[in-house]
Write an enzyme that holds these catalytic residues in place. Structure first.
Site, PDB file in Angstrom:
ATOM      1  CG  ASP A 200      22.642  -8.214 -13.244  1.00 40.87           C
ATOM      2  OD1 ASP A 200      22.213  -7.050 -13.277  1.00 40.87           O
ATOM      3  OD2 ASP A 200      23.746  -8.543 -13.701  1.00 40.87           O
ATOM      4  CB  SER A 201      20.051  -7.557  -7.826  1.00 42.16           C
ATOM      5  OG  SER A 201      21.364  -7.919  -7.421  1.00 42.16           O
ATOM      6  N   GLY A 202      22.228  -5.850  -9.731  1.00 40.39           N
ATOM      7  CA  GLY A 202      23.224  -4.798  -9.644  1.00 40.39           C
ATOM      8  C   GLY A 202      24.242  -5.016  -8.549  1.00 40.39           C
ATOM      9  N   GLY A 203      24.018  -6.008  -7.699  1.00 44.08           N
ATOM     10  CA  GLY A 203      24.925  -6.234  -6.582  1.00 44.08           C
ATOM     11  C   GLY A 203      26.346  -6.528  -7.003  1.00 44.08           C
ATOM     12  CG  PHE A 204      29.189  -9.172 -10.049  1.00 43.51           C
ATOM     13  CD1 PHE A 204      30.043  -9.977  -9.318  1.00 43.51           C
ATOM     14  CD2 PHE A 204      29.625  -8.682 -11.267  1.00 43.51           C
ATOM     15  CE1 PHE A 204      31.313 -10.296  -9.803  1.00 43.51           C
ATOM     16  CE2 PHE A 204      30.882  -8.990 -11.760  1.00 43.51           C
ATOM     17  CZ  PHE A 204      31.731  -9.802 -11.024  1.00 43.51           C
TER      18      PHE A 204
ATOM     19  CG  ASP B 241      23.724 -11.422  -4.681  1.00 43.60           C
ATOM     20  OD1 ASP B 241      23.634 -10.412  -5.402  1.00 43.60           O
ATOM     21  OD2 ASP B 241      24.307 -12.447  -5.060  1.00 43.60           O
TER      22      ASP B 241
ATOM     23  CD  GLN C 148      26.526 -14.988  -3.552  1.00 46.07           C
ATOM     24  OE1 GLN C 148      27.634 -15.522  -3.488  1.00 46.07           O
ATOM     25  NE2 GLN C 148      26.157 -14.215  -4.578  1.00 46.07           N
TER      26      GLN C 148
ATOM     27  N   GLY D 261      28.161 -15.964  -7.130  1.00 48.30           N
ATOM     28  CA  GLY D 261      29.457 -15.947  -6.474  1.00 48.30           C
ATOM     29  C   GLY D 261      30.458 -16.925  -7.035  1.00 48.30           C
TER      30      GLY D 261
ATOM     31  CG  ASP E 137      24.548 -13.996 -17.020  1.00 46.40           C
ATOM     32  OD1 ASP E 137      25.247 -12.972 -17.111  1.00 46.40           O
ATOM     33  OD2 ASP E 137      24.427 -14.641 -15.949  1.00 46.40           O
TER      34      ASP E 137
END
Length: 377
Positions: free
Chosen positions: A93-97, A147, A191, A218, A268
């Site tokens: 995952d991108s790390g945004g969360f 995101d 989103q 989200g 996941d």
């Protein structure tokens, strides 16, 4: 430019789908549950147990790995698969969360999100381009766009602002990904919070950009299950049928069963291992809390019909003792039992879809959970 498609839709049963996603490190059978190895390790399990349980693909986390041990270091050591010895398909995952949920003093602007590391307080900037660069250094088969994820409930204005920013970041992520080798994939993230028209706009905007697959993000961030399912129903039908659909951060066995019924292919969640570390086992009877005193004298296994040895071998009394004594073995056993159950559920779902019996399987499985193992819970 046409985006190559590496997903083969094998069969459908109602909205439920089964397919095959081909990655540089192997084939992923869908629906698929991806165990979460956040920092390059599966908490409480050896990689061989993850393989033996039937997982085709696992998840790693950009935020944690870029902070420690560092993406450049992992790249120099041969990439994340070689570094961990997993050597199979991997999504990052991108790390945004995690930036939104863990980082201190974060600030979001058009260019990037800046934050202070939760480890040592160091100031770090994560832009869409850097998020893709880190994921390419890690060598994951599937990368995710950066995101901004807004926790629900939230004001519509904030949800719309974050959704529009995420769309602009999606375009930048795609441009940054253009030099990736053939076969590697980038997924866009829908989103829009709990606002149907914003979900529609986000999904259509991502389709216009074009991605190898599409995630719904989200959700599972504080909203009730019925809101989550309603948002899936809003977004999923808009997404291209020939591309994989990934519901991020979900969830419970019930969440996944209902999401499959709404055409989701990939999942996941940290729940199987996190709950295992806290004494909760997932079984065909529903969840069983091994901390409860009623299990102290129970000689029965968790599930004598399970195809996972630990679920058949160890008594509930012994598992209860391990959990109450805070023995590491208890966390390890329940984590592997839970991962194995999640993989069994995916396998049974795929089999039911393949023979046109998913709805019967869904109703039967829900009834078993609701009936439960009354004497033992």
């Amino acid at each position: 430019m046409t985006v190559p498609n590496h997903f083969e839709l094998i069969g459908t049963d109602g909205a439920a789908r089964t397919g095959r996603l081909t990655t540089p490190h192997g084939v992923v059978r869908t629906p698929a549950f991806m165990p979460v190895g956040t920092a390059g390790a599966m908490k409480g399990l050896h990689w061989r147990e993850v393989r033996d349980a039937g997982a085709d693909i696992v998840l790693g986390n950009t935020y944690h790995l870029m902070l420690r041990p560092g993406a450049e270091r992992i790249a120099a050591l041969g990439g994340l698969q070689r570094f961990t010895t997993w050597n199979g398909p991997m999504l990052t995952d991108s790390g945004g969360f995690q930036v939104m949920s863990l980082a201190q003093l974060r600030k979001v602007n058009e260019q990037a999100v800046t934050f202070r590391s939760h480890i040592d307080g160091a100031a770090i900037e994560l832009s869409p381009e850097r998020a893709i660069e880190v994921q390419r250094l890690l060598g994951s088969d599937i990368a995710m766009q950066l995101d901004e994820c807004v926790r629900l409930p939230a004001d519509r204005a904030d949800i719309e602002r974050a959704m529009q920013l995420s769309l602009r970041w999606a375009e930048r992520c795609k441009r940054a990904f253009e030099t990736a080798p053939d076969g590697y994939m980038l997924f866009g993230i829908v989103q829009g919070g709990d606002v149907p028209e914003l979900r529609h706009a986000s999904a259509q905007g991502l389709i216009d950009i074009g991605f190898h697959g599409y995630a719904i993000g989200g959700l599972a961030v504080g909203e009730p299950q019925d809101v989550m399912l309603a948002m899936i129903e809003e977004a999923a039908p808009i997404l291209p049928a020939e591309r994989p659909r990934y519901l991020m951060g979900v969830g419970t066995p019930e969440d996944m069963l209902e999401a499959v019924a709404r055409s989701i292919d990939m999942f996941d969640c940290v729940m199987p291992t996190r709950n295992g570390r806290h004494g909760l086992a997932f079984t065909q009877y529903g969840p069983i809390n091994l901390r409860n005193a009623k299990h102290a004298d129970d000689p029965r296994p968790l599930d004598e019909e399970s195809d996972w040895p630990s679920a058949r071998t160890y008594s509930r009394a012994y598992l209860h003792h391990l959990v109450r004594s805070s023995e590491t073995l208890g966390a390890m056993l329940l984590s592997e039992i839970n991962i194995a159950y999640y993989q069994r559920l995916m396998r049974d779902i795929r089999a039911a879809i393949a023979v046109g019996q998913f709805e019967e399987f869904r109703l039967r499985t829900r009834a078993a959970w609701e009936r439960g193992d009354i004497a033992a819970r």
